[in-house]
Design a protein around this motif. Structure first.
Motif, short mmCIF file in Angstrom:
data_model
loop_
_atom_site.label_atom_id
_atom_site.label_comp_id
_atom_site.label_asym_id
_atom_site.label_seq_id
_atom_site.Cartn_x
_atom_site.Cartn_y
_atom_site.Cartn_z
N ARG A 85 0.16 -10.33 -1.61
CA ARG A 85 -0.10 -9.98 -0.21
C ARG A 85 1.20 -9.63 0.52
O ARG A 85 1.25 -8.68 1.31
CB ARG A 85 -0.81 -11.14 0.49
N THR A 86 2.25 -10.40 0.23
CA THR A 86 3.54 -10.13 0.87
C THR A 86 4.08 -8.79 0.43
O THR A 86 4.57 -8.00 1.25
CB THR A 86 4.55 -11.25 0.52
N GLY A 145 2.12 -5.99 2.04
CA GLY A 145 2.51 -5.83 3.43
C GLY A 145 3.85 -5.13 3.56
O GLY A 145 4.04 -4.26 4.42
#
Length: 225
Positions: free
Chosen positions: A85-86, A89
């Motif tokens: 997810r990081t 992003g």
């Protein structure tokens, strides 16, 4: 786990495949019911700490095929999902920033295949995009620093050879005939020093060069190619 065990679920399971847990969806229960290969995702919560598990369960069978138990292999994937997810992003942020740039950005791998272009690059170089194999002598480049384009003077090729801060000025041909573009290229290097690609930043300086020629013409100076 024996098929004669407790009728409830482990107290720390908060979700199975993203929904509220029920006994019939618990992987070991499903395996005990005869499902040959159960693959699911469990979320556990202990002392306020959430963990995500990838679970594989299978029934255990006796010599005559009867089920006498079940076994599960659990792999904690929460940290991996958080990293994904990081990273997603971060990529979205970088993509948004690069797509907003008025400079064209092109990145290639070590086989000279394009792996990234921003919106300005596709406008400046029509027909290129992800997966495009660039050529040693491209037809859409008329000259590099006043010379015909070759593998020895193309900015991205030079960067692939490990040269840093490659500056050049190219005149485009093809669909972008006549445009003059300033280029800065650099290698993409791994932590252990291997060049795995190159990135180039291209800026249309046609108007600036035309203005320079006009000023030179007004003053009688000779502008070298």
């Amino acid at each position: 786990i024996s098929n004669q065990g407790d009728e409830g679920l482990p107290w720390n399971i908060s979700a199975i495949d993203g929904t509220s847990p029920t006994r019939d969806r618990y992987p070991l229960v499903r395996a005990l019911a005869g499902e040959a290969e159960v693959r699911t995702e469990l979320v556990t919560m202990v002392d306020g700490i959430e963990q995500v598990w990838d679970v594989e369960a299978r029934p255990m069978r006796g010599p005559n095929g009867e089920i006498f138990g079940a076994v599960a292999i659990c792999h904690e994937v929460g940290a991996e999902r958080e990293r994904e997810r990081t990273d997603a992003g971060r990529r979205a942020f970088i993509d948004s920033m690069l797509h907003s740039s008025t400079d064209a950005v092109i990145a290639v791998d070590d086989e000279y295949v394009i792996q990234y272009t921003n919106r300005t690059a596709t406008e400046l170089f029509p027909g290129i995009g992800h997966g495009t194999q660039l050529l040693d002598q491209p037809t859409d480049i008329a000259s590099v620093d006043g010379e015909p384009p070759t593998a020895a003077n193309l900015p991205l090729q030079r960067a692939l050879e490990g040269e840093e801060d490659v500056h050049a000025e190219i005149v485009l041909g093809g669909a972008s005939d006549g445009l003059t573009v300033s280029v800065v290229a650099n290698p993409i290097v791994t932590d252990d020093g291997h060049v795995v690609g190159a990135v180039g930043v291209y800026r249309d300086v046609s108007a600036e060069r035309l203005a320079d020629e006009r000023v030179a013409g007004d003053t009688g100076d000779v502008v070298e190619a």
